[in-house]
Design a protein around this motif. Structure first.
Motif, PDB file in Angstrom:
ATOM      1  N   ALA A  38      -8.174 -14.542 -11.990  1.00 32.24           N
ATOM      2  CA  ALA A  38      -8.593 -13.324 -12.673  1.00 32.24           C
ATOM      3  C   ALA A  38      -7.440 -12.328 -12.644  1.00 32.24           C
ATOM      4  CB  ALA A  38      -9.828 -12.745 -11.992  1.00 32.24           C
ATOM      5  N   LEU A  39      -7.482 -11.383 -13.547  1.00 36.40           N
ATOM      6  CA  LEU A  39      -6.399 -10.413 -13.677  1.00 36.40           C
ATOM      7  C   LEU A  39      -6.196  -9.648 -12.378  1.00 36.40           C
ATOM      8  CD1 LEU A  39      -4.573  -9.646 -16.045  1.00 36.40           C
ATOM      9  CD2 LEU A  39      -6.100  -7.717 -16.498  1.00 36.40           C
ATOM     10  N   ASP A  85     -15.853 -15.115 -16.871  1.00 41.65           N
ATOM     11  CA  ASP A  85     -15.029 -16.339 -16.919  1.00 41.65           C
ATOM     12  C   ASP A  85     -13.676 -16.070 -17.557  1.00 41.65           C
ATOM     13  OD1 ASP A  85     -17.946 -18.363 -17.736  1.00 41.65           O
ATOM     14  OD2 ASP A  85     -17.118 -17.796 -15.773  1.00 41.65           O
ATOM     15  N   SER A  86     -13.491 -14.888 -18.119  1.00 37.68           N
ATOM     16  CA  SER A  86     -12.196 -14.523 -18.691  1.00 37.68           C
ATOM     17  C   SER A  86     -11.149 -14.524 -17.585  1.00 37.68           C
ATOM     18  CB  SER A  86     -12.261 -13.134 -19.327  1.00 37.68           C
ATOM     19  OG  SER A  86     -13.132 -13.120 -20.428  1.00 37.68           O
ATOM     20  N   ALA A  87     -10.118 -15.340 -17.746  1.00 40.04           N
ATOM     21  CA  ALA A  87      -9.125 -15.510 -16.688  1.00 40.04           C
ATOM     22  C   ALA A  87      -8.013 -16.419 -17.191  1.00 40.04           C
ATOM     23  CB  ALA A  87      -9.761 -16.132 -15.442  1.00 40.04           C
ATOM     24  N   LEU A  88      -6.998 -16.571 -16.335  1.00 38.96           N
ATOM     25  CA  LEU A  88      -5.967 -17.584 -16.544  1.00 38.96           C
ATOM     26  C   LEU A  88      -6.393 -18.821 -15.757  1.00 38.96           C
ATOM     27  CD1 LEU A  88      -3.061 -18.207 -17.665  1.00 38.96           C
ATOM     28  CD2 LEU A  88      -2.210 -17.447 -15.433  1.00 38.96           C
ATOM     29  N   TYR A  89      -6.477 -19.960 -16.420  1.00 39.98           N
ATOM     30  CA  TYR A  89      -6.873 -21.204 -15.754  1.00 39.98           C
ATOM     31  C   TYR A  89      -5.616 -22.035 -15.541  1.00 39.98           C
ATOM     32  CZ  TYR A  89     -11.652 -19.865 -16.260  1.00 39.98           C
ATOM     33  OH  TYR A  89     -12.833 -19.171 -16.135  1.00 39.98           O
TER      34      TYR A  89
ATOM     35  N   GLY B  40       2.835 -13.364 -17.398  1.00 38.23           N
ATOM     36  CA  GLY B  40       2.335 -14.283 -18.407  1.00 38.23           C
ATOM     37  C   GLY B  40       2.620 -15.747 -18.145  1.00 38.23           C
ATOM     38  N   ALA B  41       3.080 -16.086 -16.965  1.00 39.55           N
ATOM     39  CA  ALA B  41       3.479 -17.470 -16.681  1.00 39.55           C
ATOM     40  C   ALA B  41       2.635 -18.083 -15.574  1.00 39.55           C
ATOM     41  CB  ALA B  41       4.956 -17.503 -16.286  1.00 39.55           C
ATOM     42  N   GLN B 107      -3.577 -12.207  -2.509  1.00 39.06           N
ATOM     43  CA  GLN B 107      -3.738 -11.501  -3.787  1.00 39.06           C
ATOM     44  C   GLN B 107      -2.405 -11.227  -4.460  1.00 39.06           C
ATOM     45  OE1 GLN B 107      -4.071 -10.285  -0.679  1.00 39.06           O
ATOM     46  NE2 GLN B 107      -4.527  -8.106  -0.710  1.00 39.06           N
ATOM     47  N   GLY B 108      -1.316 -11.568  -3.785  1.00 39.26           N
ATOM     48  CA  GLY B 108      -0.002 -11.433  -4.406  1.00 39.26           C
ATOM     49  C   GLY B 108       0.688 -10.114  -4.076  1.00 39.26           C
ATOM     50  N   THR B 109       1.995 -10.175  -3.913  1.00 40.65           N
ATOM     51  CA  THR B 109       2.834  -8.992  -3.692  1.00 40.65           C
ATOM     52  C   THR B 109       3.753  -8.825  -4.886  1.00 40.65           C
ATOM     53  OG1 THR B 109       2.838  -9.296  -1.288  1.00 40.65           O
ATOM     54  CG2 THR B 109       4.591  -7.923  -2.227  1.00 40.65           C
ATOM     55  N   THR B 110       3.645  -7.679  -5.554  1.00 36.07           N
ATOM     56  CA  THR B 110       4.533  -7.400  -6.685  1.00 36.07           C
ATOM     57  C   THR B 110       5.854  -6.872  -6.153  1.00 36.07           C
ATOM     58  OG1 THR B 110       2.700  -6.902  -8.163  1.00 36.07           O
ATOM     59  CG2 THR B 110       4.860  -6.048  -8.784  1.00 36.07           C
TER      60      THR B 110
END
Lengths: 113, 115
Positions: A38-39, A85-89, B40-41, B107-110
């Motif tokens: 998810a974002l 369900d909107s997400a990057l899979y 975006g990757a 959750q990731g570190t920017t």
């Protein structure tokens, strides 16, 4: 050596519809794992397929299902789509099942309206 | 329980060293990983460390593991603007019958690298 590929890259669906996402594993790998990102969040494990059998599942409802084919490519199917369900899979391939080092594809971005 | 925690943001100047920290909860994890994600990757595997190691060095990357405190860090030497991305720490916990195959991500570190 071919890396992990996924299709499509982007997809827009409406609530209640069904979607199929595809993944081709890296050459020489026999295991595929699927993750939902998810974002703004880290990826969450959906399930793993090893030699065409499900080999572990995360906390996702049964409307998330999958398949692995004899060539080790895989599909993720989601029924009765919900807005969340909107997400990057993301699909990841590895060798031998378990948590051996996983290599990720570029992902499919799904938007549910 | 299974949980991985990371700080959300780090800003450094180009040429400085960056240190990204992570804590995890499951001591059964055999491997711990660092992944990089550009906008975006997908995720790019940077490096990993086996749980019986304290340190691993790979070119500009150094991973330190303190298994007692369940603390993992990634040091990037001579940080470049191309290193700007989100960095994820991940553990691979075992279940009762061996590896589950799942990775648990933070959750990731920017990381922001200023010229």
């Amino acid at each position: 050596e071919t890396g992990v590929t996924q299709s499509p890259t982007h997809l827009i669906k409406t609530r209640g519809q069904q979607v199929t996402l595809r993944c081709s594993s890296q050459s020489g790998h026999n295991t595929v794992s699927w993750y939902q990102q998810a974002l703004g969040q880290g990826p969450q494990f959906i399930f793993q397929y090893y030699r065409e059998e499900e080999n572990g599942r995360g906390n996702f409802p049964p409307r998330f299902s999958g398949l692995q084919f004899p060539n080790y490519s895989s599909e993720l199917n989601v029924n009765a789509l919900e807005l969340d369900d909107s997400a990057l899979y993301l699909c990841a391939s590895s060798w031998g099942g378990g948590a051996e080092t996983q290599y990720f594809g570029p992902g499919t971005r799904l938007l549910v309206l | 329980g299974e949980d991985v925690e990371q700080s959300l943001f780090l800003s450094v100047r180009e040429g400085d060293s960056s240190v990204i920290n992570c804590t995890y909860t499951d001591s059964s994890s055999t491997y711990l990983y660092w992944y990089k994600q550009e906008p975006g990757a997908g995720l790019q595997l940077l490096t990993y460390i086996f749980s019986n190691m304290d340190m691993k060095q790979d070119q500009r990357l150094t991973v330190l593991l303190n298994k007692k405190d369940k603390h993992l860090s990634l040091r990037i030497a001579d940080t470049q603007t191309g290193d700007s991305a989100i960095y994820f720490c991940a553990e691979s916990p075992l279940d009762g019958s061996g590896n589950t195959g799942k990775l648990i991500f933070g959750q990731g570190t920017t990381l922001q690298v200023k010229p």
